[in-house]
Design an enzyme around this catalytic site. Sequence first.
Site, PDB file in Angstrom:
ATOM      1  N   MET A  30       0.842  -1.199   0.000  1.00 56.14           N
ATOM      2  CA  MET A  30       0.000   0.000   0.000  1.00 56.14           C
ATOM      3  C   MET A  30       0.882   1.256   0.000  1.00 56.14           C
ATOM      4  SD  MET A  30      -3.416  -0.896   2.070  1.00 56.14           S
ATOM      5  CE  MET A  30      -2.833  -0.604   3.719  1.00 56.14           C
ATOM      6  N   GLU A  35      11.891  -0.070   5.132  1.00 55.28           N
ATOM      7  CA  GLU A  35      12.835  -1.192   5.038  1.00 55.28           C
ATOM      8  C   GLU A  35      12.131  -2.553   5.012  1.00 55.28           C
ATOM      9  OE1 GLU A  35      16.090  -1.475   4.589  1.00 55.28           O
ATOM     10  OE2 GLU A  35      16.300   0.697   4.370  1.00 55.28           O
ATOM     11  N   GLY A  36      10.980  -2.648   5.667  1.00 59.61           N
ATOM     12  CA  GLY A  36      10.227  -3.908   5.657  1.00 59.61           C
ATOM     13  C   GLY A  36       9.831  -4.277   4.231  1.00 59.61           C
ATOM     14  N   HIS A  37       9.268  -3.313   3.518  1.00 62.05           N
ATOM     15  CA  HIS A  37       8.899  -3.565   2.117  1.00 62.05           C
ATOM     16  C   HIS A  37      10.141  -3.909   1.289  1.00 62.05           C
ATOM     17  CE1 HIS A  37       5.577  -0.671   3.359  1.00 62.05           C
ATOM     18  NE2 HIS A  37       4.875  -1.701   2.920  1.00 62.05           N
ATOM     19  N   GLN A  61     -10.347  -2.525   2.328  1.00 59.18           N
ATOM     20  CA  GLN A  61      -9.865  -3.163   3.563  1.00 59.18           C
ATOM     21  C   GLN A  61      -9.814  -2.194   4.732  1.00 59.18           C
ATOM     22  OE1 GLN A  61      -6.045  -4.167   1.541  1.00 59.18           O
ATOM     23  NE2 GLN A  61      -5.134  -3.748   3.520  1.00 59.18           N
ATOM     24  N   SER A 186       6.456  -0.245  10.140  1.00 57.78           N
ATOM     25  CA  SER A 186       5.102  -0.146   9.581  1.00 57.78           C
ATOM     26  C   SER A 186       4.916   1.248   9.002  1.00 57.78           C
ATOM     27  CB  SER A 186       4.072  -0.378  10.689  1.00 57.78           C
ATOM     28  OG  SER A 186       2.804   0.092  10.294  1.00 57.78           O
TER      29      SER A 186
HETATM   30  P1  AMP Z   1       1.463  -2.895   3.496  1.00 60.87           P
HETATM   31  O1  AMP Z   1       2.050  -1.864   2.561  1.00 60.87           O
HETATM   32  O2  AMP Z   1       1.454  -2.482   4.912  1.00 60.87           O
HETATM   33  O3  AMP Z   1       0.168  -3.456   2.982  1.00 60.87           O
HETATM   34  O4  AMP Z   1       2.484  -4.109   3.459  1.00 60.87           O
HETATM   35  C1  AMP Z   1       2.870  -4.717   2.259  1.00 60.87           C
HETATM   36  C2  AMP Z   1       3.627  -5.979   2.572  1.00 60.87           C
HETATM   37  O5  AMP Z   1       4.756  -5.650   3.362  1.00 60.87           O
HETATM   38  C3  AMP Z   1       2.802  -6.973   3.391  1.00 60.87           C
HETATM   39  O6  AMP Z   1       3.062  -8.280   2.914  1.00 60.87           O
HETATM   40  C4  AMP Z   1       3.323  -6.781   4.786  1.00 60.87           C
HETATM   41  O7  AMP Z   1       3.195  -7.931   5.599  1.00 60.87           O
HETATM   42  C5  AMP Z   1       4.773  -6.466   4.512  1.00 60.87           C
HETATM   43  N1  AMP Z   1       5.373  -5.761   5.639  1.00 60.87           N
HETATM   44  C6  AMP Z   1       4.916  -4.627   6.241  1.00 60.87           C
HETATM   45  N2  AMP Z   1       5.703  -4.295   7.284  1.00 60.87           N
HETATM   46  C7  AMP Z   1       6.675  -5.243   7.343  1.00 60.87           C
HETATM   47  C8  AMP Z   1       7.785  -5.485   8.216  1.00 60.87           C
HETATM   48  N3  AMP Z   1       8.065  -4.677   9.234  1.00 60.87           N
HETATM   49  N4  AMP Z   1       8.552  -6.559   7.978  1.00 60.87           N
HETATM   50  C9  AMP Z   1       8.284  -7.401   6.952  1.00 60.87           C
HETATM   51  N5  AMP Z   1       7.262  -7.236   6.094  1.00 60.87           N
HETATM   52  C10 AMP Z   1       6.462  -6.179   6.287  1.00 60.87           C
END
Ligand code: AMP
Length: 283
Positions: A30, A35-37, A61, A186
Amino acid sequence: MQVKDSIFEFKKVIHQFKLHGKKIAFVPTMGALHEGHLSLIKIAKQHADLVVVSIYVNPEQFGPNEDFDKYPRTLENDLQQCEDAGVDLVFTPNNEVMYGSDKKYFSIELNTLNIEMDGGSRSRFFEGIVLVVNKLFNIVEPDFAVFGQKDIQQFRVISQMVKEFNHNVELIMAPISRAEDGLALSSRNMYLSEEERILAPSLFRSLSFIKKNIVDGIYNPSLLIKHQLEELKEKGFKNDYIGVYSMEDIQPIDKLVKGNTYILAGATYIGRTRLIDNLILEL
Ligand code: AMP
């Protein structure tokens, strides 16, 4: 790196990729990338020839009282990060492209897997996710798709969707990327004030404390969990849940059994920001 916002133009590129026999790994997001992404993109690159990222804040959602309007949107910066990370193609549809006027004719119902955890607190959340990921899988036709353990219930729901809807894709779960103090990264962390940011790792610390005690032999952790919820409350958190859940059905488990694997998960609010986190228990 190519960026497409229409399904027609996007699919043209995908079909070129496929014509050349390239394997595609897909990372749905989204946006407001961190860094997670980027860790998901890195894993995607290890599995396939080409990496496709989607950036789309899916209105389906978000509940009526949730943060859809103020969810961070940082497209230019996201595209730069994708380019730097070596992404090949980015899909950036708008609501008209994703749903047009058709969205009221079908809905997907879920059961069992969305009664507990976030499914229990966020009405129609997983229905919205399944709807959009189903559409995205049909548009992207990836060989692999990478999702984060951060949203572990989402991973379980999507793996069931892949099975029941016969998507020809292999799912990969990426570990949780954390800040140095343990806070799970996040996009919503952007909402935190300085004070809230200092308090925010408390959820991870509570989960880690509970996990340590369980691993040390406390296989009925309800009292332990109750105390951690109380401590969080005293610090100013508004708790949603902390619990141990079965991997297969996402059902609450009171009495743990050695040899099994469980999810220890929690969700809480600091100010108006919702934090979620989880640890996997392999007993
Ligand atoms: P989002 O943009 O929040 O919908 O997340 C997109 C993808 O990134 C999803 O598969 C999340 O689970 C993953 N994601 C978000 N935050 C993290 C994180 N801290 N570590 C690993 N993956 C993450």
